[in-house]
Design a protein around this motif. Structure first.
Motif, PDB file in Angstrom:
ATOM      1  N   VAL A  18      39.071  25.442  24.964  1.00 38.34           N
ATOM      2  CA  VAL A  18      37.902  25.072  25.763  1.00 38.34           C
ATOM      3  C   VAL A  18      37.774  25.918  27.027  1.00 38.34           C
ATOM      4  O   VAL A  18      36.750  25.895  27.683  1.00 38.34           O
ATOM      5  CB  VAL A  18      37.915  23.571  26.134  1.00 38.34           C
ATOM      6  N   GLY A  19      38.826  26.644  27.382  1.00 38.78           N
ATOM      7  CA  GLY A  19      38.754  27.560  28.514  1.00 38.78           C
ATOM      8  C   GLY A  19      38.962  26.941  29.874  1.00 38.78           C
ATOM      9  O   GLY A  19      38.560  27.523  30.881  1.00 38.78           O
ATOM     10  N   HIS A  20      39.591  25.772  29.930  1.00 38.77           N
ATOM     11  CA  HIS A  20      39.915  25.201  31.245  1.00 38.77           C
ATOM     12  C   HIS A  20      41.095  24.242  31.126  1.00 38.77           C
ATOM     13  O   HIS A  20      41.558  23.939  30.029  1.00 38.77           O
ATOM     14  CB  HIS A  20      38.703  24.505  31.878  1.00 38.77           C
ATOM     15  N   THR A  21      41.555  23.770  32.266  1.00 41.42           N
ATOM     16  CA  THR A  21      42.705  22.886  32.320  1.00 41.42           C
ATOM     17  C   THR A  21      42.337  21.486  31.831  1.00 41.42           C
ATOM     18  O   THR A  21      41.232  21.015  32.064  1.00 41.42           O
ATOM     19  CB  THR A  21      43.238  22.811  33.764  1.00 41.42           C
ATOM     20  N   GLY A  22      43.292  20.853  31.150  1.00 40.82           N
ATOM     21  CA  GLY A  22      43.082  19.496  30.680  1.00 40.82           C
ATOM     22  C   GLY A  22      44.398  18.778  30.531  1.00 40.82           C
ATOM     23  O   GLY A  22      45.431  19.244  31.016  1.00 40.82           O
TER      24      GLY A  22
ATOM     25  N   SER B 190      54.469   5.896  26.814  1.00 40.98           N
ATOM     26  CA  SER B 190      53.632   7.088  26.895  1.00 40.98           C
ATOM     27  C   SER B 190      53.938   7.869  28.154  1.00 40.98           C
ATOM     28  O   SER B 190      54.410   7.326  29.147  1.00 40.98           O
ATOM     29  CB  SER B 190      52.150   6.699  26.901  1.00 40.98           C
ATOM     30  N   SER B 191      53.654   9.149  28.081  1.00 42.06           N
ATOM     31  CA  SER B 191      53.704  10.004  29.258  1.00 42.06           C
ATOM     32  C   SER B 191      52.596  11.036  29.095  1.00 42.06           C
ATOM     33  O   SER B 191      51.909  11.079  28.078  1.00 42.06           O
ATOM     34  CB  SER B 191      55.074  10.676  29.395  1.00 42.06           C
ATOM     35  N   GLY B 192      52.415  11.871  30.084  1.00 43.94           N
ATOM     36  CA  GLY B 192      51.342  12.845  30.021  1.00 43.94           C
ATOM     37  C   GLY B 192      51.768  14.207  30.511  1.00 43.94           C
ATOM     38  O   GLY B 192      52.854  14.380  31.059  1.00 43.94           O
ATOM     39  N   ASP B 193      50.897  15.168  30.282  1.00 43.47           N
ATOM     40  CA  ASP B 193      51.133  16.531  30.734  1.00 43.47           C
ATOM     41  C   ASP B 193      49.770  17.168  30.960  1.00 43.47           C
ATOM     42  O   ASP B 193      48.774  16.756  30.363  1.00 43.47           O
ATOM     43  CB  ASP B 193      51.924  17.309  29.680  1.00 43.47           C
ATOM     44  N   ILE B 194      49.715  18.161  31.835  1.00 43.93           N
ATOM     45  CA  ILE B 194      48.479  18.887  32.072  1.00 43.93           C
ATOM     46  C   ILE B 194      48.740  20.377  31.925  1.00 43.93           C
ATOM     47  O   ILE B 194      49.867  20.849  32.094  1.00 43.93           O
ATOM     48  CB  ILE B 194      47.869  18.594  33.458  1.00 43.93           C
ATOM     49  N   GLY B 195      47.701  21.116  31.586  1.00 41.81           N
ATOM     50  CA  GLY B 195      47.826  22.557  31.447  1.00 41.81           C
ATOM     51  C   GLY B 195      46.523  23.186  31.006  1.00 41.81           C
ATOM     52  O   GLY B 195      45.510  22.511  30.857  1.00 41.81           O
ATOM     53  N   TYR B 196      46.558  24.481  30.770  1.00 40.39           N
ATOM     54  CA  TYR B 196      45.364  25.241  30.401  1.00 40.39           C
ATOM     55  C   TYR B 196      45.173  25.234  28.888  1.00 40.39           C
ATOM     56  O   TYR B 196      46.122  25.432  28.129  1.00 40.39           O
ATOM     57  CB  TYR B 196      45.499  26.685  30.886  1.00 40.39           C
ATOM     58  N   CYS B 197      43.951  25.015  28.433  1.00 43.15           N
ATOM     59  CA  CYS B 197      43.621  25.044  27.015  1.00 43.15           C
ATOM     60  C   CYS B 197      42.764  26.270  26.714  1.00 43.15           C
ATOM     61  O   CYS B 197      41.646  26.387  27.225  1.00 43.15           O
ATOM     62  CB  CYS B 197      42.857  23.788  26.611  1.00 43.15           C
ATOM     63  N   PRO B 198      43.258  27.215  25.905  1.00 45.88           N
ATOM     64  CA  PRO B 198      42.463  28.405  25.580  1.00 45.88           C
ATOM     65  C   PRO B 198      41.264  28.077  24.702  1.00 45.88           C
ATOM     66  O   PRO B 198      40.296  28.812  24.670  1.00 45.88           O
ATOM     67  CB  PRO B 198      43.456  29.302  24.836  1.00 45.88           C
TER      68      PRO B 198
END
Length: 66
Positions: free
Chosen positions: A13-17, A3-11
């Motif tokens: 829910v309106g915030h980063t996740g 597994s690996s992960g990534d983060i970014g903005y979600c339109p």
């Protein structure tokens, strides 16, 4: 598999996740989103965070052959 992960903005829910990617060798086989299921999310086709490495994405590595 690993597994690996990534983060970014979600339109949606309106915030980063974050998302968690499950890999089988060089191919993404599963994407778990911290906001819900990418299969039913109305934004998955345009979501920059998901589209970086969607299910079926293959990571190409440079050849080590000379």
């Amino acid at each position: 598999m690993y597994s690996s992960g990534d983060i970014g903005y979600c339109p949606y829910v309106g915030h980063t996740g974050s998302i968690e990617l499950t890999w089988d060798n060089d191919t993404v086989v599963s994407v778990k989103c911290g906001f819900g299921d990418h299969k039913t999310c109305g934004f998955s086709n345009e979501c920059e965070l998901y589209q970086r490495r969607p299910v079926g994405f293959v990571q190409a590595y440079p050849s080590e052959k000379n």
